[in-house]
Design a protein around this motif. Structure first.
Motif, PDB file in Angstrom:
ATOM      1  N   TYR A  49      54.889  62.686  38.963  1.00 42.05           N
ATOM      2  CA  TYR A  49      55.942  62.634  37.949  1.00 42.05           C
ATOM      3  C   TYR A  49      57.237  63.095  38.609  1.00 42.05           C
ATOM      4  CZ  TYR A  49      57.510  62.749  33.051  1.00 42.05           C
ATOM      5  OH  TYR A  49      58.133  62.502  31.855  1.00 42.05           O
ATOM      6  N   ALA A  50      58.265  62.253  38.604  1.00 41.10           N
ATOM      7  CA  ALA A  50      59.486  62.558  39.357  1.00 41.10           C
ATOM      8  C   ALA A  50      60.695  61.902  38.707  1.00 41.10           C
ATOM      9  CB  ALA A  50      59.346  62.067  40.798  1.00 41.10           C
ATOM     10  N   ARG A  51      61.877  62.279  39.186  1.00 33.23           N
ATOM     11  CA  ARG A  51      63.122  61.620  38.791  1.00 33.23           C
ATOM     12  C   ARG A  51      63.680  60.944  40.028  1.00 33.23           C
ATOM     13  NH1 ARG A  51      64.858  62.482  33.798  1.00 33.23           N
ATOM     14  NH2 ARG A  51      66.907  61.695  34.322  1.00 33.23           N
ATOM     15  N   LEU A  52      63.897  59.632  39.945  1.00 31.88           N
ATOM     16  CA  LEU A  52      64.227  58.832  41.118  1.00 31.88           C
ATOM     17  C   LEU A  52      65.473  57.992  40.899  1.00 31.88           C
ATOM     18  CD1 LEU A  52      60.643  57.366  41.745  1.00 31.88           C
ATOM     19  CD2 LEU A  52      61.622  59.419  42.813  1.00 31.88           C
ATOM     20  N   ASP A  53      66.215  57.761  41.983  1.00 30.56           N
ATOM     21  CA  ASP A  53      67.291  56.771  41.938  1.00 30.56           C
ATOM     22  C   ASP A  53      67.128  55.715  43.033  1.00 30.56           C
ATOM     23  OD1 ASP A  53      68.118  58.138  44.239  1.00 30.56           O
ATOM     24  OD2 ASP A  53      69.725  59.196  43.199  1.00 30.56           O
ATOM     25  N   ARG A  54      66.035  55.822  43.793  1.00 23.24           N
ATOM     26  CA  ARG A  54      65.753  54.806  44.810  1.00 23.24           C
ATOM     27  C   ARG A  54      64.239  54.706  45.019  1.00 23.24           C
ATOM     28  NH1 ARG A  54      68.940  52.458  48.596  1.00 23.24           N
ATOM     29  NH2 ARG A  54      70.541  54.045  48.266  1.00 23.24           N
ATOM     30  N   ILE A  55      63.797  53.478  45.202  1.00 24.60           N
ATOM     31  CA  ILE A  55      62.393  53.218  45.510  1.00 24.60           C
ATOM     32  C   ILE A  55      62.350  52.291  46.715  1.00 24.60           C
ATOM     33  CG2 ILE A  55      60.199  52.309  44.671  1.00 24.60           C
ATOM     34  CD1 ILE A  55      61.476  52.830  41.784  1.00 24.60           C
ATOM     35  N   VAL A  56      61.574  52.679  47.720  1.00 29.70           N
ATOM     36  CA  VAL A  56      61.508  51.932  48.974  1.00 29.70           C
ATOM     37  C   VAL A  56      60.084  51.435  49.192  1.00 29.70           C
ATOM     38  CG1 VAL A  56      61.733  52.093  51.477  1.00 29.70           C
ATOM     39  CG2 VAL A  56      63.402  53.225  50.009  1.00 29.70           C
ATOM     40  N   ASN A  57      59.966  50.167  49.555  1.00 34.94           N
ATOM     41  CA  ASN A  57      58.684  49.577  49.939  1.00 34.94           C
ATOM     42  C   ASN A  57      58.824  49.192  51.413  1.00 34.94           C
ATOM     43  OD1 ASN A  57      56.110  48.524  49.863  1.00 34.94           O
ATOM     44  ND2 ASN A  57      56.643  46.739  48.623  1.00 34.94           N
ATOM     45  N   ARG A  58      58.221  49.969  52.277  1.00 32.84           N
ATOM     46  CA  ARG A  58      58.430  49.869  53.727  1.00 32.84           C
ATOM     47  C   ARG A  58      57.288  49.135  54.413  1.00 32.84           C
ATOM     48  NH1 ARG A  58      57.866  55.310  57.353  1.00 32.84           N
ATOM     49  NH2 ARG A  58      57.319  54.306  59.316  1.00 32.84           N
ATOM     50  N   TYR A  59      57.642  48.175  55.252  1.00 35.02           N
ATOM     51  CA  TYR A  59      56.629  47.432  55.999  1.00 35.02           C
ATOM     52  C   TYR A  59      56.208  48.200  57.246  1.00 35.02           C
ATOM     53  CZ  TYR A  59      54.431  44.021  59.038  1.00 35.02           C
ATOM     54  OH  TYR A  59      53.547  43.390  59.872  1.00 35.02           O
ATOM     55  N   VAL A  60      54.905  48.301  57.447  1.00 35.25           N
ATOM     56  CA  VAL A  60      54.328  48.809  58.692  1.00 35.25           C
ATOM     57  C   VAL A  60      53.194  47.873  59.078  1.00 35.25           C
ATOM     58  CG1 VAL A  60      54.944  51.225  58.297  1.00 35.25           C
ATOM     59  CG2 VAL A  60      52.756  50.371  57.455  1.00 35.25           C
ATOM     60  N   ASP A  61      52.961  47.698  60.373  1.00 30.51           N
ATOM     61  CA  ASP A  61      51.895  46.777  60.772  1.00 30.51           C
ATOM     62  C   ASP A  61      50.524  47.437  60.608  1.00 30.51           C
ATOM     63  OD1 ASP A  61      51.214  48.273  63.094  1.00 30.51           O
ATOM     64  OD2 ASP A  61      52.740  47.242  64.264  1.00 30.51           O
ATOM     65  N   ARG A  62      49.502  46.655  60.809  1.00 26.87           N
ATOM     66  CA  ARG A  62      48.140  47.127  60.554  1.00 26.87           C
ATOM     67  C   ARG A  62      47.657  48.152  61.574  1.00 26.87           C
ATOM     68  NH1 ARG A  62      45.982  44.414  56.458  1.00 26.87           N
ATOM     69  NH2 ARG A  62      46.937  42.437  55.858  1.00 26.87           N
ATOM     70  N   HIS A  63      48.441  48.356  62.624  1.00 29.83           N
ATOM     71  CA  HIS A  63      48.089  49.357  63.634  1.00 29.83           C
ATOM     72  C   HIS A  63      48.866  50.658  63.426  1.00 29.83           C
ATOM     73  CE1 HIS A  63      45.912  46.195  65.671  1.00 29.83           C
ATOM     74  NE2 HIS A  63      46.998  45.452  65.692  1.00 29.83           N
ATOM     75  N   TYR A  64      49.527  50.775  62.297  1.00 29.34           N
ATOM     76  CA  TYR A  64      50.310  51.972  61.998  1.00 29.34           C
ATOM     77  C   TYR A  64      49.430  53.226  62.019  1.00 29.34           C
ATOM     78  CZ  TYR A  64      52.756  55.377  59.055  1.00 29.34           C
ATOM     79  OH  TYR A  64      53.313  56.526  58.551  1.00 29.34           O
ATOM     80  N   ASP A  65      49.930  54.279  62.654  1.00 27.42           N
ATOM     81  CA  ASP A  65      49.223  55.558  62.713  1.00 27.42           C
ATOM     82  C   ASP A  65      49.397  56.273  61.378  1.00 27.42           C
ATOM     83  OD1 ASP A  65      48.167  58.034  63.180  1.00 27.42           O
ATOM     84  OD2 ASP A  65      49.513  58.548  64.836  1.00 27.42           O
ATOM     85  N   CYS A  66      48.319  56.349  60.602  1.00 29.91           N
ATOM     86  CA  CYS A  66      48.375  56.915  59.247  1.00 29.91           C
ATOM     87  C   CYS A  66      48.059  58.406  59.208  1.00 29.91           C
ATOM     88  CB  CYS A  66      47.394  56.179  58.343  1.00 29.91           C
ATOM     89  SG  CYS A  66      47.748  54.429  58.138  1.00 29.91           S
ATOM     90  N   SER A  67      48.081  59.088  60.333  1.00 28.93           N
ATOM     91  CA  SER A  67      47.652  60.491  60.352  1.00 28.93           C
ATOM     92  C   SER A  67      48.604  61.416  59.608  1.00 28.93           C
ATOM     93  CB  SER A  67      47.473  60.970  61.796  1.00 28.93           C
ATOM     94  OG  SER A  67      48.675  60.801  62.532  1.00 28.93           O
ATOM     95  N   GLU A  68      49.924  61.108  59.605  1.00 35.23           N
ATOM     96  CA  GLU A  68      50.906  61.958  58.927  1.00 35.23           C
ATOM     97  C   GLU A  68      51.868  61.100  58.109  1.00 35.23           C
ATOM     98  OE1 GLU A  68      51.048  65.170  58.768  1.00 35.23           O
ATOM     99  OE2 GLU A  68      49.519  65.696  60.239  1.00 35.23           O
ATOM    100  N   PRO A  69      51.374  60.348  57.122  1.00 36.51           N
ATOM    101  CA  PRO A  69      52.243  59.409  56.399  1.00 36.51           C
ATOM    102  C   PRO A  69      53.349  60.082  55.611  1.00 36.51           C
ATOM    103  CG  PRO A  69      50.120  59.606  55.316  1.00 36.51           C
ATOM    104  CD  PRO A  69      49.988  60.315  56.625  1.00 36.51           C
ATOM    105  N   LEU A  70      53.077  61.241  55.015  1.00 38.32           N
ATOM    106  CA  LEU A  70      54.087  61.906  54.206  1.00 38.32           C
ATOM    107  C   LEU A  70      55.241  62.395  55.066  1.00 38.32           C
ATOM    108  CD1 LEU A  70      54.953  62.842  51.435  1.00 38.32           C
ATOM    109  CD2 LEU A  70      53.610  64.930  51.758  1.00 38.32           C
TER     110      LEU A  70
END
Length: 241
Positions: A49-70
């Motif tokens: 639950y948040a208050r937002l003024d921007r939303i981003v949908n970012r492309y990463v390839d299938r080999h993206y390192d997901c260990s520290e996504p945040l």
């Protein structure tokens, strides 16, 4: 959306703009809102639950390192001048040119829906299948923006309706779970952002968004249409290769 200059200006929500930022190190779709919205989402950054003024949908390839996504998404926001505290970030392995934007308005609300959808990891909920503990970029990412007023309960109801519409689109396209062969209800990495302006222009505070309501009907049509269109776009290109 298929070139670096593409931008979509909403006709239903004044000031809402959706653009494809292709010159970034990580191409992404940026949705800029004219004012902060109340949001409920499963976004990796700015979720809940948040208050937002921007939303981003970012492309990463299938080999993206997901260990520290945040941590990675927070750095991405800062590097592009997006305020991390008021931005939500999704990640997708679906090419951004498959994005589909639908919008509709009525006397009670206006809605904009932006979806990127692929079905390479289609899955059916409720069946025994392989599961994973780690984060992966989203395959069906839905951003649903409502210009109007909704209670918190109505927002949850809207997400239920959107999920049903997504599953209906997959069923009508005969998308199957690649592991079990059963009809897919989604993919293993779906995400959604619902943003609500809270604007009183329409004079209605919605309490329900089920399929029997006018609001739910709009939500269902837009999510169904955008999911189906995005998937068909990707499938047409795959067949042409």
């Amino acid at each position: 959306m298929n070139n670096e200059h593409d931008a979509y200006i909403s006709t239903m929500w004044p000031g809402l703009a959706i653009s494809w930022e292709s010159k970034s190190e990580y191409p992404h779709i940026s949705m800029t809102l004219p004012e902060r919205v109340v949001a409920l989402s499963s976004a990796i950054h700015g979720g809940g639950y948040a208050r937002l003024d921007r939303i981003v949908n970012r492309y990463v390839d299938r080999h993206y390192d997901c260990s520290e996504p945040l941590t990675d998404m927070h750095r991405f926001m800062e590097s592009h001048g997006y305020r991390p505290e008021s931005s939500a970030g999704l990640m997708t392995a679906v090419k951004l040119r498959y994005a589909s934007i639908w919008e509709e308005g009525s006397s009670e609300a206006s809605i904009v829906c932006c979806t990127t959808a692929g079905v390479g990891n289609a899955a059916r909920a409720g069946q025994q299948r392989t599961t994973f503990a780690a984060y992966e970029p989203g395959t069906i990412n839905i951003v649903l923006l409502v210009h109007g007023r909704m209670t918190a309960g109505c927002m949850v109801n809207a997400i239920l309706t959107a999920t049903e519409a997504k599953a209906a689109a997959l069923a009508d396209l005969d998308v199957k779970d690649h592991e079990t062969g059963a009809m897919a209800t989604g993919t293993t990495t779906d995400a959604i952002v619902l943003g609500v302006s809270g604007h009183d222009h329409y004079g209605v505070n919605h309490h329900y968004a089920g399929t029997a309501t006018d609001l739910g009907g709009m939500i269902g049509r837009l999510v169904y249409g955008s999911v189906k269109e995005s998937i068909l776009s990707s499938q047409r290109e795959e067949r042409a290769l």
